[in-house]
Every structure is written in structure tokens, then in C-alpha cells.
Enzyme design. Structure first.
Site, PDB file in Angstrom:
ATOM      1  N   HIS A  58       0.835  -1.195   0.000  1.00 44.35           N
ATOM      2  CA  HIS A  58       0.000   0.000   0.000  1.00 44.35           C
ATOM      3  C   HIS A  58       0.878   1.256   0.000  1.00 44.35           C
ATOM      4  CE1 HIS A  58      -4.154  -1.710   1.338  1.00 44.35           C
ATOM      5  NE2 HIS A  58      -3.680  -2.254   0.229  1.00 44.35           N
ATOM      6  N   GLU A  60       0.847   3.944   2.024  1.00 44.86           N
ATOM      7  CA  GLU A  60       1.353   4.301   3.352  1.00 44.86           C
ATOM      8  C   GLU A  60       2.455   3.330   3.767  1.00 44.86           C
ATOM      9  OE1 GLU A  60      -1.718   3.532   2.319  1.00 44.86           O
ATOM     10  OE2 GLU A  60      -3.281   4.430   3.548  1.00 44.86           O
ATOM     11  N   CYS A  95      -6.116   1.865   5.502  1.00 39.99           N
ATOM     12  CA  CYS A  95      -7.009   0.702   5.525  1.00 39.99           C
ATOM     13  C   CYS A  95      -7.061   0.060   6.910  1.00 39.99           C
ATOM     14  CB  CYS A  95      -6.553  -0.322   4.491  1.00 39.99           C
ATOM     15  SG  CYS A  95      -4.952  -1.067   4.834  1.00 39.99           S
ATOM     16  N   CYS A 105      -2.879  -0.862   7.185  1.00 41.59           N
ATOM     17  CA  CYS A 105      -2.059   0.316   7.474  1.00 41.59           C
ATOM     18  C   CYS A 105      -2.446   0.979   8.795  1.00 41.59           C
ATOM     19  CB  CYS A 105      -2.128   1.290   6.310  1.00 41.59           C
ATOM     20  SG  CYS A 105      -1.383   0.565   4.826  1.00 41.59           S
TER      21      CYS A 105
HETATM   22  C1  HJL Z   1      -5.101   2.669   1.104  1.00 44.08           C
HETATM   23  C2  HJL Z   1      -3.605   1.827  -0.488  1.00 44.08           C
HETATM   24  C3  HJL Z   1      -4.632   0.929  -0.954  1.00 44.08           C
HETATM   25  C4  HJL Z   1      -5.874   0.948  -0.298  1.00 44.08           C
HETATM   26  N1  HJL Z   1      -6.089   1.837   0.712  1.00 44.08           N
HETATM   27  N2  HJL Z   1      -5.338   3.547   2.095  1.00 44.08           N
HETATM   28  N3  HJL Z   1      -3.887   2.646   0.544  1.00 44.08           N
HETATM   29  N4  HJL Z   1      -4.385   0.084  -1.981  1.00 44.08           N
HETATM   30  O1  HJL Z   1      -2.479   1.855  -1.012  1.00 44.08           O
HETATM   31  C5  HJL Z   1      -7.818  -0.448   0.317  1.00 44.08           C
HETATM   32  C6  HJL Z   1      -8.529  -1.718  -0.153  1.00 44.08           C
HETATM   33  C7  HJL Z   1      -7.543  -2.892  -0.353  1.00 44.08           C
HETATM   34  C8  HJL Z   1      -8.311  -4.181  -0.667  1.00 44.08           C
HETATM   35  C9  HJL Z   1      -7.425  -5.305  -1.206  1.00 44.08           C
HETATM   36  N5  HJL Z   1      -6.865   0.059  -0.655  1.00 44.08           N
HETATM   37  O2  HJL Z   1      -4.571  -4.309  -1.291  1.00 44.08           O
HETATM   38  O3  HJL Z   1      -9.467  -2.076   0.855  1.00 44.08           O
HETATM   39  O4  HJL Z   1      -4.814  -6.706  -1.879  1.00 44.08           O
HETATM   40  O5  HJL Z   1      -6.665  -2.619  -1.400  1.00 44.08           O
HETATM   41  O6  HJL Z   1      -4.095  -6.065   0.446  1.00 44.08           O
HETATM   42  O7  HJL Z   1      -8.973  -4.637   0.505  1.00 44.08           O
HETATM   43  O8  HJL Z   1      -6.418  -5.655  -0.272  1.00 44.08           O
HETATM   44  P1  HJL Z   1      -4.894  -5.677  -0.762  1.00 44.08           P
HETATM   45 ZN    ZN Z   2      -3.267  -0.035   3.673  1.00 43.66          ZN
END
Ligand code: HJL
Ligand code: ZN
Length: 166
Positions: A58, A60, A95, A105
Site C-alpha cells: 500500500h 502508506e 485501511c 495500514c
Molecule cells: C489505502 C492503499 C490501498 C488501499 N487503501 N489507504 N492505501 N491500496 O495503497 C484499500 C482496499 C484494499 C483491498 C485489497 N486500498 O490491497 O481495501 O490486496 O486494497 O491487500 O482490501 O487488499 P490488498
Molecule cells: Zn493499507
């Protein structure tokens, strides 16, 4: 009229949005950009975007991984080196749960105790993947301020959801 308070936050959020645009589209996540900033000196400590670092990372998390590599200490020990007024800017709120099961995160932020003082977010997380994200309350309960920087929601979501199946 330039708003003294909101101005710098908008600038940082726009930088975070530019970072989000670098993230490769993926239908099962959001494309997010993030910055760690020393609010006392107005210096950027780290930048990150979704899938920047190796693996399913992600935005963060990428900021934290890059700092941990720079300082050669584990991510969970970063409180030792973060300046007293460290704040986080992220286009989408941190998240609380991940479909992949990876460490969310919010937990990464919480385990740094209060090293990150304020989290500035551009939008709340849409409910598409994990339902309601109540991470904001967890952060606030731990004494970390969460502030919505308004006015960029539409663009942030457009970038975040590019490549999604409607
Ligand atoms: C935040 C990120 C990102 C998300 N949220 N704040 N920063 N990709 O860089 C939240 C979303 C998740 C999915 C899939 N996204 O990413 O809920 O595969 O991307 O671990 O739940 O989970 P994964
Ligand atoms: Zn996250």
C-alpha cells in the site's frame, strides 16, 4: 483568497495524488499516494504509492518500508527515528482490513505509538471491498488526529478506481 490553514495541506495532498497516478491499475485495490512529512520543518520524509515497493504494498506501507530501508531498522521500530511532528498525507484513508489479509495500514500506524501525530486524508475509503472502514475511530481513540482535506474527492476517486470493473 488563499486560506492560510488549508493551503499547505492541499499542496501536499496534490503531491500525494500525483504519486497515486504512478500506481499500476489493479481491479482489487485502490490506487493511492502518500507522504510522510515533518510538519515542524515542512520537509517530506518519504513518499509512496500503491504497489511501489515489492509485493502487494500500500501507499502508506511503501512510505514506511522506504524509511525503514533508509534507516536500516525494522518498520515497527520507526518511532525511534521519526521527528516529533511527523504527519501522514494519504489520498485514501488508511485501511483497516485488506482482502489479501496483509497487515492493514491502521495497524502499521498504531504500532508506531504516536510517532505519526496527524493523518490527513483526501477521501474516506469507499465501501466496495471491505465495507465500512472504521479505522479512523481506532486512530482517534489512540490520540492520532484524522483530518479530511476537502475539495479533491472526485479526482482522488477517479485515480483510485482507474482500472476497476464498473
Ligand atoms: C489505502 C492503499 C490501498 C488501499 N487503501 N489507504 N492505501 N491500496 O495503497 C484499500 C482496499 C484494499 C483491498 C485489497 N486500498 O490491497 O481495501 O490486496 O486494497 O491487500 O482490501 O487488499 P490488498
Ligand atoms: Zn493499507
Amino acid at each position: 483568497m488563499h486560506n492560510f490553514d488549508v493551503g499547505p495541506h492541499r499542496e501536499y495532498m496534490l503531491q500525494a495524488l500525483d504519486l497515486a497516478r504512478k500506481s499500476p491499475p489493479k481491479p482489487t485495490n485502490y490506487r493511492v499516494g502518500a507522504l510522510l512529512v515533518d510538519a515542524r520543518t515542512n520537509t517530506i520524509l518519504a513518499t509512496g504509492y500503491t504497489l511501489e515497493c515489492e509485493g502487494n504494498t500500500h501507499a502508506e506501507q511503501s512510505c514506511l518500508i522506504k524509511l525503514s530501508e533508509e534507516h536500516k531498522i525494522p518498520e515497527e521500530n520507526l518511532a525511534e527515528v521519526l521527528p516529533a511532528e511527523t504527519v501522514l498525507y494519504t489520498t485514501v484513508e488508511p485501511c483497516l482490513k485488506r482482502l489479501s489479509g496483509n497487515l492493514p495500514c491502521v495497524e502499521r500506524i498504531l504500532r508506531l505509538k504516536k510517532a505519526i501525530k496527524i493523518v490527513y486524508v483526501g477521501v474516506k475509503e469507499p465501501e466496495k471491498f471491505i465495507g465500512q472502514n472504521t479505522g479512523r475511530k481506532q486512530l482517534e481513540d489512540a490520540g492520532i488526529k484524522v483530518v479530511l482535506v476537502e475539495g479533491m474527492e472526485e479526482e482522488i476517486l477517479e485515480v483510485a478506481t482507474a482500472g476497476h470493473v464498473p
